[in-house]
Write an enzyme that holds these catalytic residues in place. Sequence first.
Site, PDB file in Angstrom:
ATOM      1  N   PRO A  32      42.420  38.068  26.557  1.00 38.41           N
ATOM      2  CA  PRO A  32      40.973  37.916  26.497  1.00 38.41           C
ATOM      3  C   PRO A  32      40.192  39.041  27.173  1.00 38.41           C
ATOM      4  O   PRO A  32      40.555  39.507  28.250  1.00 38.41           O
ATOM      5  CB  PRO A  32      40.712  36.580  27.201  1.00 38.41           C
ATOM      6  CG  PRO A  32      41.951  36.271  27.949  1.00 38.41           C
ATOM      7  CD  PRO A  32      43.075  36.922  27.205  1.00 38.41           C
ATOM      8  N   ASN A  33      39.146  39.426  26.488  1.00 37.32           N
ATOM      9  CA  ASN A  33      38.147  40.409  26.936  1.00 37.32           C
ATOM     10  C   ASN A  33      38.635  41.851  26.880  1.00 37.32           C
ATOM     11  O   ASN A  33      37.833  42.769  27.086  1.00 37.32           O
ATOM     12  CB  ASN A  33      37.630  40.064  28.354  1.00 37.32           C
ATOM     13  CG  ASN A  33      36.897  38.751  28.383  1.00 37.32           C
ATOM     14  OD1 ASN A  33      35.983  38.536  27.581  1.00 37.32           O
ATOM     15  ND2 ASN A  33      37.292  37.844  29.252  1.00 37.32           N
ATOM     16  N   ARG A  45      32.724  48.355  28.876  1.00 35.79           N
ATOM     17  CA  ARG A  45      32.149  47.705  30.061  1.00 35.79           C
ATOM     18  C   ARG A  45      33.057  47.985  31.252  1.00 35.79           C
ATOM     19  O   ARG A  45      34.237  48.284  31.091  1.00 35.79           O
ATOM     20  CB  ARG A  45      32.067  46.179  29.882  1.00 35.79           C
ATOM     21  CG  ARG A  45      31.442  45.707  28.612  1.00 35.79           C
ATOM     22  CD  ARG A  45      29.965  45.381  28.787  1.00 35.79           C
ATOM     23  NE  ARG A  45      29.329  45.238  27.479  1.00 35.79           N
ATOM     24  CZ  ARG A  45      29.409  44.154  26.711  1.00 35.79           C
ATOM     25  NH1 ARG A  45      30.062  43.109  27.125  1.00 35.79           N
ATOM     26  NH2 ARG A  45      28.823  44.125  25.527  1.00 35.79           N
ATOM     27  N   TYR A  75      38.265  49.559  34.528  1.00 36.34           N
ATOM     28  CA  TYR A  75      39.176  49.626  33.375  1.00 36.34           C
ATOM     29  C   TYR A  75      39.153  50.965  32.630  1.00 36.34           C
ATOM     30  O   TYR A  75      39.848  51.120  31.632  1.00 36.34           O
ATOM     31  CB  TYR A  75      38.859  48.485  32.407  1.00 36.34           C
ATOM     32  CG  TYR A  75      39.025  47.116  33.044  1.00 36.34           C
ATOM     33  CD1 TYR A  75      40.278  46.676  33.451  1.00 36.34           C
ATOM     34  CD2 TYR A  75      37.933  46.288  33.268  1.00 36.34           C
ATOM     35  CE1 TYR A  75      40.440  45.444  34.054  1.00 36.34           C
ATOM     36  CE2 TYR A  75      38.087  45.038  33.867  1.00 36.34           C
ATOM     37  CZ  TYR A  75      39.342  44.630  34.261  1.00 36.34           C
ATOM     38  OH  TYR A  75      39.511  43.415  34.850  1.00 36.34           O
ATOM     39  N   ASN A 114      49.617  42.317  28.151  1.00 34.55           N
ATOM     40  CA  ASN A 114      48.535  42.187  29.134  1.00 34.55           C
ATOM     41  C   ASN A 114      47.801  40.907  28.768  1.00 34.55           C
ATOM     42  O   ASN A 114      46.985  40.891  27.828  1.00 34.55           O
ATOM     43  CB  ASN A 114      47.598  43.394  29.092  1.00 34.55           C
ATOM     44  CG  ASN A 114      46.554  43.319  30.200  1.00 34.55           C
ATOM     45  OD1 ASN A 114      46.359  42.263  30.820  1.00 34.55           O
ATOM     46  ND2 ASN A 114      45.880  44.426  30.462  1.00 34.55           N
ATOM     47  N   ALA A 147      43.046  37.426  31.891  1.00 40.84           N
ATOM     48  CA  ALA A 147      42.868  36.368  32.889  1.00 40.84           C
ATOM     49  C   ALA A 147      43.831  35.192  32.690  1.00 40.84           C
ATOM     50  O   ALA A 147      44.101  34.453  33.650  1.00 40.84           O
ATOM     51  CB  ALA A 147      41.424  35.876  32.858  1.00 40.84           C
ATOM     52  N   GLU A 193      55.156  42.436  31.650  1.00 39.05           N
ATOM     53  CA  GLU A 193      53.766  42.110  32.006  1.00 39.05           C
ATOM     54  C   GLU A 193      53.087  43.375  32.514  1.00 39.05           C
ATOM     55  O   GLU A 193      53.620  44.040  33.404  1.00 39.05           O
ATOM     56  CB  GLU A 193      53.783  41.035  33.104  1.00 39.05           C
ATOM     57  CG  GLU A 193      52.400  40.709  33.649  1.00 39.05           C
ATOM     58  CD  GLU A 193      52.463  39.725  34.827  1.00 39.05           C
ATOM     59  OE1 GLU A 193      53.522  39.077  35.040  1.00 39.05           O
ATOM     60  OE2 GLU A 193      51.443  39.617  35.542  1.00 39.05           O
ATOM     61  N   HIS A 235      49.250  45.335  33.682  1.00 42.34           N
ATOM     62  CA  HIS A 235      47.826  45.261  34.016  1.00 42.34           C
ATOM     63  C   HIS A 235      47.293  46.665  34.225  1.00 42.34           C
ATOM     64  O   HIS A 235      47.979  47.516  34.806  1.00 42.34           O
ATOM     65  CB  HIS A 235      47.595  44.428  35.278  1.00 42.34           C
ATOM     66  CG  HIS A 235      48.103  43.039  35.124  1.00 42.34           C
ATOM     67  ND1 HIS A 235      47.450  42.097  34.378  1.00 42.34           N
ATOM     68  CD2 HIS A 235      49.247  42.464  35.560  1.00 42.34           C
ATOM     69  CE1 HIS A 235      48.164  40.979  34.383  1.00 42.34           C
ATOM     70  NE2 HIS A 235      49.262  41.173  35.087  1.00 42.34           N
ATOM     71  N   ARG A 257      42.545  43.402  44.341  1.00 45.45           N
ATOM     72  CA  ARG A 257      41.332  42.718  43.871  1.00 45.45           C
ATOM     73  C   ARG A 257      41.257  41.303  44.464  1.00 45.45           C
ATOM     74  O   ARG A 257      41.891  41.018  45.467  1.00 45.45           O
ATOM     75  CB  ARG A 257      41.321  42.734  42.333  1.00 45.45           C
ATOM     76  CG  ARG A 257      41.356  44.176  41.778  1.00 45.45           C
ATOM     77  CD  ARG A 257      41.313  44.203  40.274  1.00 45.45           C
ATOM     78  NE  ARG A 257      40.035  43.686  39.773  1.00 45.45           N
ATOM     79  CZ  ARG A 257      39.796  43.412  38.488  1.00 45.45           C
ATOM     80  NH1 ARG A 257      40.746  43.630  37.584  1.00 45.45           N
ATOM     81  NH2 ARG A 257      38.629  42.938  38.113  1.00 45.45           N
TER      82      ARG A 257
HETATM   83  O1  CA2 Z   1      43.941  44.750  35.080  1.00 47.15           O
HETATM   84  C1  CA2 Z   1      44.204  44.129  34.035  1.00 47.15           C
HETATM   85  O2  CA2 Z   1      44.712  44.655  33.044  1.00 47.15           O
HETATM   86  C2  CA2 Z   1      43.834  42.649  33.922  1.00 47.15           C
HETATM   87  O3  CA2 Z   1      44.865  41.996  33.190  1.00 47.15           O
HETATM   88  C3  CA2 Z   1      42.532  42.587  33.184  1.00 47.15           C
HETATM   89  C4  CA2 Z   1      41.953  41.177  33.090  1.00 47.15           C
HETATM   90  C5  CA2 Z   1      41.910  40.517  34.461  1.00 47.15           C
HETATM   91  O4  CA2 Z   1      41.477  39.176  34.320  1.00 47.15           O
HETATM   92  C6  CA2 Z   1      43.260  40.549  35.145  1.00 47.15           C
HETATM   93  O5  CA2 Z   1      43.123  39.973  36.427  1.00 47.15           O
HETATM   94  C7  CA2 Z   1      43.736  41.976  35.293  1.00 47.15           C
HETATM   95  C8  CA2 Z   1      40.536  41.204  32.542  1.00 47.15           C
HETATM   96  C9  CA2 Z   1      40.388  41.923  31.255  1.00 47.15           C
HETATM   97  C10 CA2 Z   1      38.950  42.144  31.011  1.00 47.15           C
HETATM   98  O6  CA2 Z   1      38.824  43.375  30.335  1.00 47.15           O
HETATM   99  C11 CA2 Z   1      37.621  43.984  30.330  1.00 47.15           C
HETATM  100  C12 CA2 Z   1      37.615  45.262  29.891  1.00 47.15           C
HETATM  101  C13 CA2 Z   1      36.431  45.954  29.873  1.00 47.15           C
HETATM  102  C14 CA2 Z   1      35.273  45.343  30.275  1.00 47.15           C
HETATM  103  C15 CA2 Z   1      35.288  44.036  30.711  1.00 47.15           C
HETATM  104  C16 CA2 Z   1      36.480  43.337  30.724  1.00 47.15           C
END
Ligand code: CA2
Length: 142
Positions: free
Chosen positions: A10-11, A18, A23, A72, A75, A96, A98, A105
């Site tokens: 997700p996301n 963003r 990221y 990946n 969340a 896995e 990230h 964090r």
């Molecule tokens: O660091 C990572 O790759 C995470 O898996 C990213 C997840 C976060 O919930 C994990 O704790 C760590 C969130 C992905 C959200 O991706 C976005 C990318 C650009 C802008 C906003 C969100």
Amino acid sequence: MKTIQIINGPNLNLLGRREPDIYGTQGFESYLEQLRLRYPDLQLRFMQSNHEGDLIDCIHEAGYACDGIVLNAGAYTHTSVALLDAIKAVPAPVVEVHISNVHQREDFRHHSMISAGCLGVICGFGLDSYRLGIEAIIKHQA
Ligand code: CA2
């Protein structure tokens, strides 16, 4: 030719658009093009979904059809017993990954529900975490 499935949760479709401080600025599709150029002898499959069930369906399918999965789970990493069960149910190794260093964090990102089912965990190297995940799968099978 080995086939590796990359799965983004997700996301992660928002990558490059963003939160660039966390990221980065590159979208995943353009990164994937670079990966495919770097690994011409691999078939790299990619899917992204914001829905837990779609991720599980993909693990079920790719876990039998592919030589490994780079996951990946976003969340869902921190919450999903269902993803852990799916990972444990398939024969393909799952790495896995990230983008961010989750241990630098918030506390709730320090625990992963899925790590116990995975071959290993890579975090904190930006998009290069995915390449390192691919390398881990290649070496595991060598
Ligand atoms: O660091 C990572 O790759 C995470 O898996 C990213 C997840 C976060 O919930 C994990 O704790 C760590 C969130 C992905 C959200 O991706 C976005 C990318 C650009 C802008 C906003 C969100």
